[in-house]
Design a protein around this motif. Structure first.
Motif, short mmCIF file in Angstrom:
data_model
loop_
_atom_site.label_atom_id
_atom_site.label_comp_id
_atom_site.label_asym_id
_atom_site.label_seq_id
_atom_site.Cartn_x
_atom_site.Cartn_y
_atom_site.Cartn_z
N ASN A 88 -32.59 -100.90 -28.11
CA ASN A 88 -31.25 -100.88 -28.39
C ASN A 88 -30.20 -101.31 -27.72
OD1 ASN A 88 -31.05 -98.41 -27.57
ND2 ASN A 88 -31.10 -97.54 -29.41
N TYR A 89 -30.77 -101.41 -26.31
CA TYR A 89 -29.84 -101.51 -25.11
C TYR A 89 -28.87 -100.54 -24.83
CZ TYR A 89 -31.69 -106.21 -25.31
OH TYR A 89 -32.64 -107.48 -25.10
N GLN A 90 -28.92 -99.41 -25.28
CA GLN A 90 -28.10 -98.45 -25.20
C GLN A 90 -28.08 -97.67 -23.82
OE1 GLN A 90 -25.78 -97.99 -27.26
NE2 GLN A 90 -26.59 -98.78 -29.04
N LEU A 91 -27.07 -97.23 -23.22
CA LEU A 91 -27.12 -96.61 -22.24
C LEU A 91 -27.59 -95.11 -22.21
CD1 LEU A 91 -23.72 -98.05 -20.15
CD2 LEU A 91 -26.11 -98.58 -19.79
N ILE A 92 -28.04 -94.45 -21.11
CA ILE A 92 -28.85 -93.29 -20.95
C ILE A 92 -27.69 -92.89 -19.66
CG2 ILE A 92 -30.31 -91.39 -20.84
CD1 ILE A 92 -30.65 -93.31 -23.10
N TRP A 93 -26.78 -91.71 -19.97
CA TRP A 93 -25.86 -91.27 -19.03
C TRP A 93 -26.47 -89.86 -18.30
CZ3 TRP A 93 -21.35 -94.27 -17.99
CH2 TRP A 93 -21.24 -95.28 -18.91
N GLY A 94 -25.87 -89.93 -17.19
CA GLY A 94 -26.24 -88.52 -16.45
C GLY A 94 -24.86 -87.74 -16.77
N ALA A 95 -24.89 -86.58 -16.58
CA ALA A 95 -23.73 -85.67 -16.37
C ALA A 95 -22.51 -85.96 -15.62
CB ALA A 95 -24.12 -84.24 -16.24
N GLY A 96 -22.62 -86.67 -14.68
CA GLY A 96 -21.56 -86.96 -13.63
C GLY A 96 -21.39 -86.03 -12.54
N THR A 97 -20.76 -86.78 -11.39
CA THR A 97 -20.28 -85.77 -10.09
C THR A 97 -18.99 -85.96 -9.88
OG1 THR A 97 -22.71 -86.07 -9.19
CG2 THR A 97 -20.66 -85.64 -7.76
N LYS A 98 -18.33 -85.09 -9.86
CA LYS A 98 -16.74 -85.09 -9.32
C LYS A 98 -16.45 -85.25 -7.99
CE LYS A 98 -12.50 -82.45 -9.96
NZ LYS A 98 -11.71 -81.42 -10.34
N LEU A 99 -16.19 -86.43 -7.50
CA LEU A 99 -16.11 -86.54 -6.15
C LEU A 99 -14.52 -86.34 -5.53
CD1 LEU A 99 -17.04 -87.62 -3.34
CD2 LEU A 99 -16.26 -89.75 -4.11
N ILE A 100 -14.51 -85.29 -4.51
CA ILE A 100 -13.11 -85.23 -4.17
C ILE A 100 -13.07 -85.46 -2.74
CG2 ILE A 100 -11.80 -83.15 -3.32
CD1 ILE A 100 -13.24 -81.29 -5.64
N ILE A 101 -11.82 -86.14 -2.65
CA ILE A 101 -11.73 -86.82 -1.32
C ILE A 101 -10.47 -86.06 -0.40
CG2 ILE A 101 -10.78 -88.96 0.07
CD1 ILE A 101 -13.23 -89.32 -1.82
N LYS A 102 -10.78 -85.44 0.59
CA LYS A 102 -9.85 -84.50 1.45
C LYS A 102 -9.11 -85.48 2.43
CE LYS A 102 -13.32 -80.51 1.32
NZ LYS A 102 -14.02 -79.76 2.26
N PRO A 103 -7.70 -85.31 2.48
CA PRO A 103 -7.08 -86.17 3.42
C PRO A 103 -6.99 -85.71 4.66
CG PRO A 103 -5.52 -84.77 1.86
CD PRO A 103 -6.98 -84.42 1.34
#
Lengths: 112, 117
Positions: free
Chosen positions: B102-117
Motif C-alpha cells: 500500500n506504499y505507506q511510510l513507516i516512521w521513526g520516532a524522530g530526533t530533535k536536532l539543536i544547533i548551538k550558536p
C-alpha cells in the motif's frame, strides 16, 4: 514549495463540538493522507485516500472520518470532540509513485 | 512487519560543525525506499533526502548526505557545516517498493536536532 493547505492552523474548542479540519492541494495528487502527531513524537497514519471516493483507515484507530469527493480536497471530521483528540493533525499528499510526501502546515487542535 | 528505529531522541551540535543522526530499520524485503524528513518548529515537514535500496551509491543533497548500509540495515544522515536553520525534528522513514504494497511510510520516532550558536 508545497501547494497543500490546511485550515485552521490552530483550533480550541469545547467537548462535544463537531469540527472539520480542511485540507486542499493544488498539485493534482491522487494520494492524500491524514497523520496525527503529539508534540515531539512520531507520526501516526489515521486516514488515507488513493483517489476520489476512496478512503481507508490507517494504522492508528481514530474516531474521525474523512471524505474525498474532489481530488484536491480531503477534509477530516470529528462528530463529537473530546480532550483525548487534542493533538496536531497533519495532511499530506503524494503523486503517482508516492516517492515524496508534501505536507501541510498542520492543525493544532485543543479540546477543552 | 517493518520497523524504523531512531535511537537518539535529541542531538546537539555547534554551528558549522558536522552531526550524524542514526536510523536503523528492520525488513525482509530487498527493494525499498528510505527517507529523511525535516520538521522545523511550527513549519511544514519537508523531504531532506531519499535513498533507493537498489542503489549502492549514497544519496547527497548539498550539505546533507546519507550513509546507507544495506546489510546492516542502517541509514544515517550526516549534516555538514550545520546552520541555525537546520534546527528541527528529523524523521527517518521506510517505504516498500513492492508493487502490491500500500506504499505507506513507516516512521521513526524522530530526533530533535539543536544547533548551538
Amino acid at each position: 514549495e508545497a501547494d497543500i493547505y490546511q485550515t485552521p492552523r490552530y483550533l480550541v474548542i469545547g467537548t462535544g463540538k463537531k469540527i472539520t479540519l480542511e485540507c486542499s492541494q493544488t498539485m493534482g495528487h491522487d494520494k492524500m493522507y491524514w497523520y496525527q502527531q503529539d508534540p515531539g513524537m512520531e507520526l501516526h497514519l489515521i486516514h488515507y485516500s488513493y483517489g476520489v471516493n476512496s478512503t481507508e483507515k490507517g494504522d492508528l484507530s481514530s474516531e474521525s472520518t474523512v471524505s474525498r469527493i474532489r481530488t484536491e480536497h480531503f477534509p477530516l471530521t470529528l462528530e463529537s470532540a473530546r480532550p483525548s483528540h487534542t493533538s496536531q493533525y497533519l495532511c499530506a499528499s503524494s503523486g503517482y509513485r508516492n516517492e515524496k510526501l508534501f505536507f501541510g502546515s498542520g492543525t493544532q487542535l485543543s479540546v477543552l | 512487519a517493518q520497523t524504523v528505529t531512531q535511537s537518539q531522541p535529541e542531538m546537539s551540535v555547534q554551528e558549522a560543525e558536522t552531526v550524524t543522526l542514526s536510523c536503523t530499520y528492520d525488513t525482509s524485503e530487498s527493494d525499498y525506499y528510505l527517507f529523511w524528513y525535516k520538521q522545523p518548529p511550527s513549519r511544514q515537514m519537508i523531504l531532506v533526502i531519499r535513498q533507493e535500496a537498489y542503489k549502492q551509491q549514497n544519496a547527497t543533497e548539498n550539505r546533507f548526505s546519507v550513509n546507507f548500509q544495506k546489510a546492516a540495515k542502517s541509514f544515517s544522515l550526516k549534516i555538514s557545516d550545520s546552520q541555525l536553520g537546520d534546527a528541527a525534528m528529523y524523521f527517518c522513514a521506510y517505504r516498500s517498493a513492492i508493487r502490491n504494497s500500500n506504499y505507506q511510510l513507516i516512521w521513526g520516532a524522530g530526533t530533535k536536532l539543536i544547533i548551538k550558536p
